[in-house]
Write an enzyme that holds these catalytic residues in place. Structure first.
Site, PDB file in Angstrom:
ATOM      1  N   SER A 602      -1.228   4.826   2.363  1.00 55.46           N
ATOM      2  CA  SER A 602      -2.371   5.696   2.606  1.00 55.46           C
ATOM      3  C   SER A 602      -3.655   4.994   2.125  1.00 55.46           C
ATOM      4  O   SER A 602      -4.008   3.944   2.647  1.00 55.46           O
ATOM      5  CB  SER A 602      -2.161   7.052   1.937  1.00 55.46           C
ATOM      6  OG  SER A 602      -3.053   8.005   2.439  1.00 55.46           O
ATOM      7  N   ASP A 676       1.915  10.696  12.643  1.00 55.37           N
ATOM      8  CA  ASP A 676       1.138  10.909  11.421  1.00 55.37           C
ATOM      9  C   ASP A 676      -0.082  11.763  11.757  1.00 55.37           C
ATOM     10  O   ASP A 676      -0.953  11.338  12.528  1.00 55.37           O
ATOM     11  CB  ASP A 676       0.705   9.544  10.859  1.00 55.37           C
ATOM     12  CG  ASP A 676       0.128   9.634   9.459  1.00 55.37           C
ATOM     13  OD1 ASP A 676      -0.384  10.701   9.094  1.00 55.37           O
ATOM     14  OD2 ASP A 676       0.163   8.617   8.746  1.00 55.37           O
ATOM     15  N   HIS A 708       3.040  11.210   7.993  1.00 49.50           N
ATOM     16  CA  HIS A 708       2.410  10.353   6.993  1.00 49.50           C
ATOM     17  C   HIS A 708       3.377   9.918   5.901  1.00 49.50           C
ATOM     18  O   HIS A 708       3.266   8.821   5.349  1.00 49.50           O
ATOM     19  CB  HIS A 708       1.228  11.091   6.368  1.00 49.50           C
ATOM     20  CG  HIS A 708       0.303  10.224   5.574  1.00 49.50           C
ATOM     21  ND1 HIS A 708      -0.350   9.136   6.109  1.00 49.50           N
ATOM     22  CD2 HIS A 708      -0.075  10.276   4.265  1.00 49.50           C
ATOM     23  CE1 HIS A 708      -1.105   8.562   5.179  1.00 49.50           C
ATOM     24  NE2 HIS A 708      -0.950   9.230   4.053  1.00 49.50           N
TER      25      HIS A 708
END
Length: 738
Positions: A602, A676, A708
């Site tokens: 991330s 995602d 994600h």
């Protein structure tokens, strides 16, 4: 950075976590990726603890392996014993008499979540067959919502006679006894929804519900989300012959935000919903709502689009104009913290603010304004835990005594007698009893799994409820992390953590892997044991790597000045501090300075790409689910730090590694889930396209149907096997830098 672990065969996992292990193993067993994921996902201690209203009992799910359906237990403090409250077998038996299910489906039925009613007589159960209420006195089961309906946010009324919930963009209330339900607020899905936070508010403002019962149960306040004008992003699942497409409302920097407004409706149904005058987000945000005791006044917060001004208002239900209670402002940004916590008189409330540079507790009066500050100092209050019934003492969590730890502390309402209540350095997660005379403490340290203890707040006396499981540490030869401090270029103290290789031999040099997150609202170096993180770290140590983590400026729990360096530029200050960490790493006598890699997820994925395109300090890197162009991310998060694109186009460009693909140094692996909905796959696609255009070689791993967190057991196992193999290949002596 989300993590999930795969399930082991139950017999093996029970031995590893709950069985008796030998005192010492002459040769540690090698930990597989599958085993690491399974151990990290298990619940070796009682979980989802909730106190009963009598304050002498608490409920919890029994310890269980990942994927198991655990029984619900009750622990009585008086004899210090546990007993079953509701077993899965009891639930299935009751369900069989309530619903027409096949024997196969009934055998698979389970409840995985629960919520105790206010008076403690009923359990709201959520599971794979829907939502139900279990009567603890009569031992009867009642269905709450129609079969197949996806109910969200279920919440008890104050008298436990009703439940409110959202479904399909609408707000409903259902009678617990009769099952009769009424529509309170109707949306026009998908554009208009009532009572449930949209993706933006859930992800970036930590909003878990968007409706609230009044204290007397007569009304429900709710937020109405209007997504008209908000752009959508197509989430495409490519696994099917005819791919499904879900249009997600997702405003990007500079785009229109959802219009959010606050409404109140009679909870009995049949009444008209009324909008609270002035309680509208405009192009900003309406992030917090709370009732004042008595139920005749609401408070709400408005945050401007630039997120530099947050205002708390009070709104009477009689239609009178809202009044401003207080305002927070900042030259960088205002972090949205807790809702006001009201005292019994309905006038005074506790307020968490960072106005002096650190999050601290303030006492306010609705009429008189600020009364006094209760806490202060160069440390951070994480949250208010409880107020003693006498209202003379406030309990809270903080890093007062250890920056990387969490302590339970208390302070008198007059701002005096500030003290630490918990014992021992490390991490304390506390759940206070209704009387605040004791609390349950999930206490761990780095390398030391958590124990669950009961602590008396007055005497400090502790009673062990459940001991942490340590057998797997010895079985696999877990290496205890070591903490170190170093200084950034401007002299700021930085905290780091290092784990030596499991089979460390003095005098030998080893390759190192740096795990980076680096972003705001997150602290990666903590004096705690989290199995879902620790097991992955140990895979690297087992493979012969030195594993290193550092919290750079920009990360959380260090105050606003420490975090505020991100303003107008993301990546630059973070990388400067990470490179200071790399230099400290190179000075360790057991680290090979020529063989250092980096990886992150991330924001950490973004930092990996930023590092590989702005320095040659790393031989290779793995970037998972990265933001590659900040124009791709959402309004609330991105504009908080980079502000509007029209006001700082250069800041966006310099902060986005997609523009520097031609400067890539070292080998690169990019990985991401193809559905995602947080960091869209378009980020990876754009980076890959730029790398192709620059003729820069790289590897990639993409996972159909994964979001994600890449949570699928097979996919997540493959991901970590690829990551380990990638570093083993490129950080081997003489390994490739490409």
């Amino acid at each position: 950075m989300l993590r999930l672990r795969r399930c082991l065969p139950m017999v093996l996992l029970a031995f590893l976590l709950f069985g008796t292990a030998p005192m010492a193993a002459p040769v540690p067993t090698n930990l597989t990726v599958e085993e690491a994921l399974a151990i990290g996902s298990a619940s070796p201690l009682p979980s989802e603890l909730q106190w009963m209203p009598d304050g002498v009992r608490f409920c919890y799910f029994a310890p269980h392996a990942y994927g198991e359906a655990a029984d619900l237990m009750s622990y009585d403090l008086r004899p210090g014993k546990a007993s079953p409250l509701l077993t899965q077998e009891q639930f299935r038996k009751a369900l069989g008499g309530l619903a027409q299910l096949s024997s196969e489906k009934l055998s698979e039925a389970k409840f995985t979540g629960y919520r105790l009613s206010h008076a403690g007589r009923y359990l709201l159960l959520q599971g794979n067959e829907g939502c139900f209420v279990w009567d603890l006195s009569e031992h009867t089961l009642t269905r709450v919502t129609p079969a197949g309906e996806e109910a969200g946010g279920l919440a008890w009324s104050p008298d436990d006679s009703r439940l409110a919930y959202t479904e399909g963009g609408n707000l409903w209330v259902v009678d617990r006894a009769t099952g009769a339900r009424k529509l309170l607020a109707e949306g026009k899905s998908p554009l208009v929804t009532c009572g449930a936070p949209d993706w933006l508010y859930g992800e970036e403002l930590d909003m878990t519900t968007a409706f609230w019962w009044s204290p007397d149960g007569s009304h429900i306040a709710y937020l109405r989300f209007d997504e008209t004008g908000v752009p959508t992003y197509p989430i495409v699942d490519q696994r099917e012959l005819q791919p499904g497409v879900r249009q997600q409302f997702y405003p990007r920097p500079g785009d229109p935000n959802p219009a959010v407004s606050l409404w109140v409706v009679p909870a009995g149904g049949g009444g008209t919903a009324v909008a609270i005058p002035g309680a509208e987000s405009g192009q900003g945000y309406l992030p917090r709502v709370a009732w004042v005791p008595g139920g005749r006044t609401l408070t709400y917060e408005l945050l401007d689009r630039g997120q530099q001004k947050l205002t708390l208002y009070a709104a009477p239900l009689d239609g009178s104009p809202s009044s401003q209670i207080l305002q927070e402002s900042s030259s960088t940004w205002v972090n949205v913290l807790e809702t006001p916590r009201f005292l019994k008189d309905g006038r005074r409330f506790l307020w968490l603010s960072e106005r002096d540079g650190f999050a601290h507790i303030y006492l306010y009066d609705l009429r008189q304004g600020l009364v006094r500050r209760l806490t202060g100092g160069p440390w951070v209050v994480d949250g208010i835990l409880a107020v003693a019934p006498s209202e003379k003492t406030v309990f809270f969590s903080a890093n007062k005594d250890e920056t990387t730890g969490r302590q339970v502390c208390s302070v008198s309402l007059d701002g005096k007698d500030l003290k630490t209540v918990s014992k021992g350095e490390g991490w304390h997660e506390a759940i206070f009893s209704p009387s605040a005379k004791e609390y349950l403490d999930d206490y761990s340290r780095a390398g030391v799994p958590a124990d669950l203890t009961l602590t008396n707040t007055a005497t400090g006396r502790q009673h062990l409820v459940a001991a942490g499981q340590t057998g797997f540490l010895r079985t696999y030869g877990f290496v205890k992390p070591e903490f170190m401090t170093l200084r950034a270029a401007d002299g700021t103290v930085l905290h780091a953590e290092v784990i030596k290789p499991r089979d460390y031999v003095p005098g030998r040099r080893y390759p190192a892997v740096v795990e980076v997150y680096g972003g705001p609202d997150f602290q990666i170096v903590q004096d705690r044991f989290e199995p879902r993180w620790a097991t992955i770290d140990q895979l690297f140590a087992q493979a012969g790597f030195v594993y290193f983590m550092l919290d750079n400026r920009g990360s959380s729990r260090r105050g606003t000045a420490f975090e505020g360096v991100l303003l107008d530029r993301m990546g630059k200050s973070e990388l400067e501090d990470q490179l200071a960490g790399v230099e400290a790493l190179k000075r360790l006598p057991y680290v090979d300075p020529q063989r250092i890699g980096v990886w992150g997820w991330s924001y950490g994925g973004f930092m990996t790409l930023y590092s590989l395109t702005h320095t040659d300090a790393f031989r290779c890197g793995v970037s998972v689910a990265p933001v590659t162009n900040w124009l791709n991310y959402d309004t609330c998060y991105t504009e908080r730090y980079l502000k509007l694109p029209k006001d700082d186009e250069a800041g966006y460009t310099k902060s986005s590694p997609v523009h520097d693909a031609a400067k890539l140094h070292g080998a690169l692996l990019i990985a991401q889930g193809l559905v995602d909905d947080n960091v869209h796959f378009g980020n990876s696609a754009q980076m890959v396209s730029a790398l192709y255009a620059a003729a820069r070689p790289f590897d990639m791993a993409y996972y159909p149907g994964m979001d994600h967190g890449i949570k699928g057991p097979a996919e997540r196992t493959d991901l970590f096997k690829r990551i380990l193999a990638f570093f083993e290949r490129h950080l081997a002596e003489g390994g490739s830098r490409r």
